[in-house]
Design an enzyme around this catalytic site. Structure first.
Site, mmCIF file in Angstrom:
data_model
loop_
_atom_site.group_PDB
_atom_site.id
_atom_site.type_symbol
_atom_site.label_atom_id
_atom_site.label_comp_id
_atom_site.label_asym_id
_atom_site.label_seq_id
_atom_site.Cartn_x
_atom_site.Cartn_y
_atom_site.Cartn_z
ATOM 1 N N ARG A 1 0.314 -7.240 -0.086
ATOM 2 C CA ARG A 1 -0.132 -6.098 0.219
ATOM 3 C C ARG A 1 -0.749 -5.755 1.443
ATOM 4 O O ARG A 1 -1.930 -5.185 1.356
ATOM 5 C CB ARG A 1 -1.024 -5.799 -1.137
ATOM 6 C CG ARG A 1 -0.394 -5.714 -2.664
ATOM 7 C CD ARG A 1 0.591 -4.867 -2.680
ATOM 8 N NE ARG A 1 1.143 -5.043 -4.002
ATOM 9 C CZ ARG A 1 2.279 -5.802 -4.277
ATOM 10 N NH1 ARG A 1 2.630 -6.646 -3.112
ATOM 11 N NH2 ARG A 1 2.809 -6.063 -5.341
ATOM 12 N N SER B 1 -1.786 0.081 -9.188
ATOM 13 C CA SER B 1 -2.702 -1.216 -9.191
ATOM 14 C C SER B 1 -3.962 -1.067 -8.262
ATOM 15 O O SER B 1 -3.707 -0.728 -7.145
ATOM 16 C CB SER B 1 -2.199 -2.630 -8.860
ATOM 17 O OG SER B 1 -0.761 -2.718 -9.793
ATOM 18 N N GLU C 1 -6.617 -3.545 -4.151
ATOM 19 C CA GLU C 1 -5.413 -3.292 -3.417
ATOM 20 C C GLU C 1 -5.553 -2.032 -2.671
ATOM 21 O O GLU C 1 -4.912 -1.690 -1.523
ATOM 22 C CB GLU C 1 -4.566 -3.299 -4.401
ATOM 23 C CG GLU C 1 -3.041 -3.151 -3.664
ATOM 24 C CD GLU C 1 -1.914 -3.100 -4.856
ATOM 25 O OE1 GLU C 1 -1.683 -4.092 -5.782
ATOM 26 O OE2 GLU C 1 -1.009 -2.360 -4.768
HETATM 27 C C1 FAD Z 1 1.705 5.014 -10.843
HETATM 28 C C2 FAD Z 1 1.509 4.264 -9.411
HETATM 29 C C3 FAD Z 1 2.223 3.259 -9.256
HETATM 30 C C4 FAD Z 1 2.220 2.311 -8.351
HETATM 31 N N1 FAD Z 1 2.826 1.159 -8.148
HETATM 32 C C5 FAD Z 1 2.880 0.510 -7.091
HETATM 33 C C6 FAD Z 1 3.510 -0.846 -7.035
HETATM 34 O O1 FAD Z 1 4.036 -1.112 -8.065
HETATM 35 N N2 FAD Z 1 3.574 -1.512 -5.950
HETATM 36 C C7 FAD Z 1 2.995 -1.099 -4.737
HETATM 37 O O2 FAD Z 1 3.018 -1.761 -3.767
HETATM 38 N N3 FAD Z 1 2.214 0.135 -4.829
HETATM 39 C C8 FAD Z 1 2.159 0.790 -5.889
HETATM 40 N N4 FAD Z 1 1.681 2.013 -5.836
HETATM 41 C C9 FAD Z 1 0.941 2.527 -4.728
HETATM 42 C C10 FAD Z 1 1.789 3.492 -3.930
HETATM 43 O O3 FAD Z 1 2.545 3.726 -4.557
HETATM 44 C C11 FAD Z 1 1.929 3.034 -2.448
HETATM 45 O O4 FAD Z 1 0.954 2.436 -1.900
HETATM 46 C C12 FAD Z 1 2.677 4.051 -1.582
HETATM 47 O O5 FAD Z 1 3.435 3.299 -0.368
HETATM 48 C C13 FAD Z 1 2.039 5.055 -1.449
HETATM 49 O O6 FAD Z 1 2.749 6.115 -0.677
HETATM 50 P P1 FAD Z 1 2.229 7.333 0.030
HETATM 51 O O7 FAD Z 1 3.379 8.044 0.478
HETATM 52 O O8 FAD Z 1 1.650 8.227 -1.437
HETATM 53 O O9 FAD Z 1 1.142 6.980 0.780
HETATM 54 P P2 FAD Z 1 -0.283 7.301 0.671
HETATM 55 O O10 FAD Z 1 -1.297 7.041 -0.462
HETATM 56 O O11 FAD Z 1 -0.643 8.718 1.414
HETATM 57 O O12 FAD Z 1 -0.756 6.457 1.970
HETATM 58 C C14 FAD Z 1 -1.134 4.857 1.972
HETATM 59 C C15 FAD Z 1 -1.685 4.482 3.001
HETATM 60 O O13 FAD Z 1 -0.553 4.322 3.868
HETATM 61 C C16 FAD Z 1 -1.114 5.120 5.101
HETATM 62 N N5 FAD Z 1 0.207 5.900 5.676
HETATM 63 C C17 FAD Z 1 0.941 6.735 4.846
HETATM 64 N N6 FAD Z 1 2.013 6.992 5.396
HETATM 65 C C18 FAD Z 1 2.054 6.560 6.777
HETATM 66 C C19 FAD Z 1 2.756 6.539 8.117
HETATM 67 N N7 FAD Z 1 3.830 7.302 8.195
HETATM 68 N N8 FAD Z 1 2.218 5.855 9.064
HETATM 69 C C20 FAD Z 1 1.228 5.114 9.021
HETATM 70 N N9 FAD Z 1 0.475 5.034 7.866
HETATM 71 C C21 FAD Z 1 0.905 5.649 6.692
HETATM 72 C C22 FAD Z 1 -2.047 5.952 4.915
HETATM 73 O O14 FAD Z 1 -2.961 6.349 5.927
HETATM 74 C C23 FAD Z 1 -2.787 5.198 3.797
HETATM 75 O O15 FAD Z 1 -3.569 4.442 4.448
HETATM 76 C C24 FAD Z 1 1.561 2.727 -7.088
HETATM 77 C C25 FAD Z 1 0.818 4.017 -7.080
HETATM 78 C C26 FAD Z 1 0.763 4.793 -8.136
HETATM 79 C C27 FAD Z 1 0.150 6.152 -8.179
#
Ligand code: FAD
Length: 265
Positions: free
Chosen positions: A93, A165, A261
């Site tokens: 992570r 998580s 995380e």
């Molecule tokens: C129900 C649920 C289940 C999940 N299950 C998992 C799982 O099984 N495994 C797992 O690893 N994660 C999981 N996550 C976490 C989440 O899905 C991931 O972290 C995902 O990558 C977030 O994507 P987002 O587009 O919403 O990013 P955001 O939440 O908007 O951003 C996450 C981070 O990445 C940065 N970021 C986003 N896009 C960019 C970009 N283009 N360039 C640079 N930085 C960027 C943001 O600034 C922030 O710091 C889960 C979340 C939820 C709500």
């Protein structure tokens, strides 16, 4: 969708996807074409550009296993640079984008290296169990199974606020892991390098009595204690306080440090 094939040899397909592509649409795109490597990462919410940031992972797979390159644009001079998988410094992570490059720019494209001859990854107990008895399961089957396991265990963020998580699984010394296992034989340990073990944070949190617990407008998910819930009216402070209470209680009871995380700004 902003997805293109940028390489193709006898073993692999190289797929370049825009940061804005919905991650699960990309997974579906790959699975539909029989290209393996991302099926275990099915149904993770979010966009492709965010996937390398915390090196998304689930069910025995991490996106770093299939990342070939990440394109990044710096805010200061708008210059672009491509990072190889090694240069991304991926960890559990974790990546260079979550650390050294945090706030320095934006990921614009991600290139994945997918295999044309998928090998089913059923290392994870739930997946192994669901696949048991099936002849030659396809990556489609794996995707379907994982999507339904996730739907049954994880709360839908559109119904109740959550970030998936909240905590990472801690890696502890062999000595500490075995001493906990001694007094709690039900604990499952996962080797993590020489003389270290990963302990499921969900197990630690459950043992401390937090599973399903609600405190004011926040709580711990009853089906998966790694997930903290923000009910209507919840504040950031309430959530942080609950996370601190959990971290402290786990430390006092097991002498194990668990850490978030999620990114907390
Ligand atoms: C129900 C649920 C289940 C999940 N299950 C998992 C799982 O099984 N495994 C797992 O690893 N994660 C999981 N996550 C976490 C989440 O899905 C991931 O972290 C995902 O990558 C977030 O994507 P987002 O587009 O919403 O990013 P955001 O939440 O908007 O951003 C996450 C981070 O990445 C940065 N970021 C986003 N896009 C960019 C970009 N283009 N360039 C640079 N930085 C960027 C943001 O600034 C922030 O710091 C889960 C979340 C939820 C709500």
């Amino acid at each position: 969708m902003d997805i293109s094939i940028v390489g193709n040899d006898c073993a692999y397909i190289y797929l370049r996807a825009g940061a804005g592509v919905v991650w699960d649409d990309l997974v579906q795109f790959c699975v539909d074409r029989g290209w393996g490597g991302v099926e275990n990462l099915s149904a993770i919410p979010g966009c492709t550009g965010a996937a390398p940031v915390q090196n998304i992972g689930a069910y025995g797979a991490e996106v770093s296993n299939v990342i070939h390159a990440v394109e990044f644009m710096f805010y200061n001079d708008l210059s672009a640079r491509e990072f190889s998988c090694v240069e991304c410094n991926f960890g559990y992570r974790d990546s260079i984008f979550k650390r050294e490059l945090k706030g320095c720019g934006i990921i614009t494209y991600v290139t994945l290296r997918l295999t044309k001859n998928p090998v089913i990854n059923a290392n994870y107990e739930d997946v192994k169990h669901a696949l048991h008895g099936l002849d030659n399961p396809s990556i489609h089957t794996v995707r379907d199974i994982i999507s339904s396991i996730r739907a049954s265990k994880l709360p839908d963020p559109s119904v109740v606020g959550n970030a998936g998580s909240f905590f990472k699984n801690p890696v502890v010394s062999e000595k500490l892991a075995l001493s906990i296992k001694n007094s709690h034989p039900s604990l499952k340990l996962f080797p993590s390098g020489e003389k270290y073990y990963k302990i499921p944070a969900a197990w630690l949190i459950e043992q401390c009595g937090f599973k399903g617990k609600r405190v004011g407008n926040v709580g711990v998910h009853a089906k998966q204690p790694l997930v903290l819930l923000a009910f209507e009216g919840a504040t950031g402070d309430e959530l942080i306080n609950l996370s601190h209470t959990i971290i402290q209680t786990v430390k006092e009871r097991f002498n194990v440090d668990i850490e978030p995380e999620v990114n907390i700004c």
